[in-house]
Design an enzyme around this catalytic site. Structure first.
Site, PDB file in Angstrom:
ATOM      1  N   GLU A 154    -100.123   3.096 192.129  1.00  0.00           N
ATOM      2  CA  GLU A 154    -101.439   2.880 191.555  1.00  0.00           C
ATOM      3  C   GLU A 154    -102.419   2.173 192.479  1.00  0.00           C
ATOM      4  OE1 GLU A 154    -102.605   3.832 188.379  1.00  0.00           O
ATOM      5  OE2 GLU A 154    -100.812   5.077 188.469  1.00  0.00           O
TER       6      GLU A 154
ATOM      7  N   SER B 262     -79.533 -17.416 127.082  1.00  0.00           N
ATOM      8  CA  SER B 262     -78.590 -18.537 127.049  1.00  0.00           C
ATOM      9  C   SER B 262     -78.276 -19.110 128.423  1.00  0.00           C
ATOM     10  CB  SER B 262     -77.285 -18.102 126.379  1.00  0.00           C
ATOM     11  OG  SER B 262     -77.506 -17.839 125.013  1.00  0.00           O
TER      12      SER B 262
END
Length: 825
Positions: free
Chosen positions: A89, A486
């Site tokens: 690059e 319960s």
């Protein structure tokens, strides 16, 4: 003389042209540089990085990200990777000032040749220019953007060191296949870390930025290899590799490894709860871009056991009470079932495939006799469902009387043909140990949840929010507000124990009527059995889940105290001050109730449930830790013979340790002699309480071993009756039992821990009286010193203490039925 005049004229024109060019350049710098983005933001830029959540054993649970990226600082970037990208690059990166005149000249010459050869032109952007484009400008193709790019490149070069610019580039660049940055690309294409990449592999990655989709290693292998070899040649030209290394790299075939699917510890509801927690704490940006490393509390073994136990339990209930709701689809007669079923499976949404987890399979019925149905699968294989394995499929009848009533079922089918017909698309479950033998299955309508928690720390070890996350993301463990029935009673009894009662105190079990005020009917609660049992001990009351005793206890100690205990334990924050709330009519979640039970077994210490142990940021700094206890002695990084650090428990106490142990002992009796007796076969010390709301809308079992608290809820999302005789004992207990059998199978059967201040006395389990030699049914009961039972006790009859000599069991006060509620169990 004339030549001299020409010379000065040319010099003047050149000077004038230079001044004009300079002016034009300055104008261009002003014009294109006036509205540029602030490049200084790059100083604090942190690229979006994946957040990862790991289980307690290190396995990956989930990843959260908008872009799949791993950040690698420049100091840790391998030199091979750096050199490959520089050669491909920007070979002059470390010497130019943002733009590369030499590179531009080379590109101009190359483009002249490319035009002559009808090739694509090449660019001359430096890495710095690409950083400016990617971070600040975008991908617009125009002269204006190129000018701005060049100006920004100059400015970036003056503001930041080269290594910082290159670090930004290598971690931000998109390299195809959903991979951002070189580290993610190395894993995506080669299933390797950056440090393990070869020269050839690094060169391939360096060749991707120009056009990632054009150089796919499989679909465009020849082009990709040519691009890779070009980068290798550039690396050789730049003298960063030797000729031998270049030859070896070029001779290496370009083979991208298909990265194996990451091993996730499957826990969809758990992962979603973690995601919500992280988003709430750090925001969406922190969650999806922050690169957080999250250590979750989940135990994958317990999570898998919880999912299986709940699925099996929901399927078992659905088979006996839900009714057969028919096939998933119907294939037209005369069609090729192999092609049609394959087509159905490929149509999204046609069949709820999310819930068809192995070993379940989608099949079609080929033929049916009275004895069996022959079935076929999409791969062409066949199997058989015998009548015995679909006999459960009683038809669901249409009862148009509201959705709160239990499902009405038709008669038991007399043959396989009564249930299935050719062309039916169904779910088949292979029978273990039988070749080509299957059972008929369907996805349950009923929902449920399971939570397993370390009672000493609040760490959630398993969380299951329903039958399957792909069918419904509604988390019934944390989002469903339901009546605990319960299973709330232990907190009424705990309040009573703190008010002077003992496990052997007597409470009258007899009819109870309450005037609710003008215009309201009398409230007449009743026991589930519709019977009365006379004076009974608190232990018997909790073991047998006696409603009338619970109401009398709540009336005696005052509902204000019951409301305060519900809030103290975090069960219900705003419980109405009415007696019916003592029977579990207030709404809560499974997570809250499991936490409250965990506080019973941990000695009454307050705990905060958590799914997250700690969170670290992308730099490895710990930014959250659930355990906040101070521990300076925990700081050494290595063990050098120092003493084990002592940790102070600074947590609030929500219940006296003696009271907490008394409740644990009484709840252990629920398993030994009461409504949870089905759990006695576990062979390990466990305790707990069943719960069933009015009309059997909600069923629960909440319980614990000494080091594991577990809660189970089962009920329809739109509440309706689960059916006659369906209670917490029949619906929730089997799920709890199967989970605990797996969870405790390798753990020692330790007893519940007895705190200081408890006096253990041998008493008769059914009367609470001191045991005599030769008595049967003797237990060790927990008392505070000075409260041990004698032969003469008081009986709570609902309004006052009535002195009464009791010399045996309370006995039965008759079996007359009562009006009002009788479904709590």
């Amino acid at each position: 003389m004339r030549l001299l005049r020409y010379f000065f004229a040319l010099l003047f024109l050149a000077l004038l042209g230079g001044l004009a060019a300079a002016a034009a350049g300055l104008y261009g710098l002003w014009y294109y540089g006036r509205d540029l983005p602030d490049y200084q933001q790059l100083a604090n830029y942190q690229p979006p990085v994946t957040t990862r959540v790991h289980a307690g054993d290190g396995r990956l649970i989930a990843e959260f990200a908008r872009e799949r990226r791993l950040f690698v600082p420049m100091t840790a970037m391998p030199n091979t990777v750096i050199q490959a990208f520089l050669s491909a690059e920007d070979k002059n990166f470390y010497s130019h000032v943002g733009i590369d005149p030499v590179g531009i000249a080379r590109a101009v010459v190359q483009n002249v040749l490319n035009v002559a050869q009808n090739r694509r032109p090449v660019g001359a952007s430096t890495i710095t220019q690409q950083v400016a484009k990617n971070f600040l400008l975008g991908n617009e193709v125009s002269l204006s953007r190129k000018a701005k790019e060049a100006i920004l490149a100059f400015r970036i070069e003056r503001a930041f060191p080269k290594d910082k610019i290159l670090e930004l580039y290598l971690n931000e660049i998109y390299l195809g296949a959903g991979a951002y940055g070189v580290a993610a690309a190395a894993l995506t294409y080669f299933d390797k870390s950056l440090y393990d990449l070869t020269i050839a592999e690094a060169a391939y990655l360096a060749g991707l930025p120009k056009a990632p989709s054009s150089y796919h290693p499989t679909r465009q292998n020849d082009r990709a290899k040519a691009r890779r070899d070009y980068v290798i040649d550039r690396m050789l030209e730049d003298a960063v590799i030797t000729r031998e290394e270049a030859k070896q790299a070029r001779d290496t075939p370009l083979v991208a490894l298909t990265r194996p699917e990451t091993e996730f510890a499957r826990a969809d509801w758990f992962a979603e709860e973690v995601r919500r927690s992280l988003a709430q704490r750090y925001g969406d940006k922190g969650l999806y871009e922050g690169g957080l490393s999250v250590r979750a509390t989940m135990d994958p073994v317990l999570q898998a056991a919880g999912e299986k136990a709940l699925r099996d339990g929901l399927v078992a209930y659905d088979r006996r009470a839900g009714g057969w709701r028919g096939p998933l689809a119907k294939l037209p007669a005369g069609t090729d079932w192999r092609l049609r079923i394959t087509g159905l499976l490929q149509q999204p949404g046609t069949i709820p495939m999310g819930a068809i987890l192995p070993p379940w399979r989608i099949a079609t019925v080929i033929s049916v006799t009275n004895e069996a149905a022959e079935i076929g699968f999409g791969d062409g294989s066949t199997g058989r469902i015998a009548y015995a394995d679909l006999r459960w499929a009683r038809p669901k009848l249409d009862t148009s009387n509201g959705n709160t009533h239990a499902v009405q079922l038709g008669p038991v089918p007399k043959s396989a043909a009564d249930v299935l017909q050719p062309g039916d698309v169904i779910i088949a479950d292979p029978l273990p140990g039988q070749k080509d033998a299957y059972a008929l299955r369907q996805i349950p309508e009923v929902g449920g949840a399971l939570v397993a928690m370390d009672p000493h720390t609040g760490r959630v070890l398993a969380l299951v929010g329903g039958f399957d996350f792909k069918v419904s993301q509604f988390n019934r463990a944390t989002q469903a507000m339901r009546q605990p029935g319960s299973s709330f009673k232990p907190f009424v009894y705990a309040a009573a124990l703190d008010s002077g009662f003992t496990p052997s105190s007597l409470v009258l079990d007899a009819p109870f009527v309450l005037d609710q005020g003008p215009g309201l009917p009398l409230w007449k609660p009743g026991n589930y059995t519709r019977e009365f049992y006379g004076p009974s001990t608190l232990r018997v009351g909790i073991e047998k889940s006696r409603n009338l005793m619970t109401v009398r206890l709540a009336q005696a100690i005052g509902m204000e105290k019951v409301v305060a205990y519900a809030k103290r334990f975090g069960i219900v924050d705003d419980m109405p001050n009415v007696l019916s709330m003592s029977l579990g009519a207030g709404e809560t979640t499974l997570m809250k109730l499991t936490t409250a039970y965990a506080e019973l077994v941990n000695g009454g210490r307050k705990i905060a449930p958590t799914l997250i142990d700690k969170v670290q940021d992308r730099q490895g700094r710990t930014i959250f830790r659930h355990d906040t206890r101070p521990c300076d002695a925990c700081r050494p990084l290595a063990f050098e013979g120092q003493a084990e650090p002592a940790l102070l428990d600074t947590r609030e106490s929500v219940l006296d340790p003696v009271t907490a142990y008394q409740m644990v002992s009484m709840l252990e009796g629920v398993v030994q002699r009461g409504t949870g007796v089905r759990l006695r076969d576990l062979g390990k010390p466990v305790a707990g309480k069943t719960g069933t709301s009015n009309d059997s809308f909600d069923t629960w079992f909440m319980g614990f071993s000494p080091d594991l608290a577990v809660g189970v809820f089962v009920g329809y999302d739109t509440p309706r009756d689960l059916g006659k005789r369906e209670t917490g004992a029949s619906v929730a207990v089997p799920v709890w039992r199967d989970f605990m059998a797996e969870a405790l199978k390798t753990r020692p059967g330790i007893q519940f821990r007895v705190p200081p201040g408890v006096r253990l006395v041998r008493v008769q389990a059914d009367t609470g009286l001191p045991a005599q030699p030769g008595d049967r049914g003797v237990i060790l009961e927990a008392f505070r010193p000075g409260t041990e039972p004698t032969g003469e006790r008081n009986v709570l009859d609902g309004s006052l203490y009535e002195r009464e000599a009791i010399s045996g069991a309370g006995g039965s006060a008759g079996a007359a039925p009562t009006a009002g509620t009788g479904g709590l169990y």
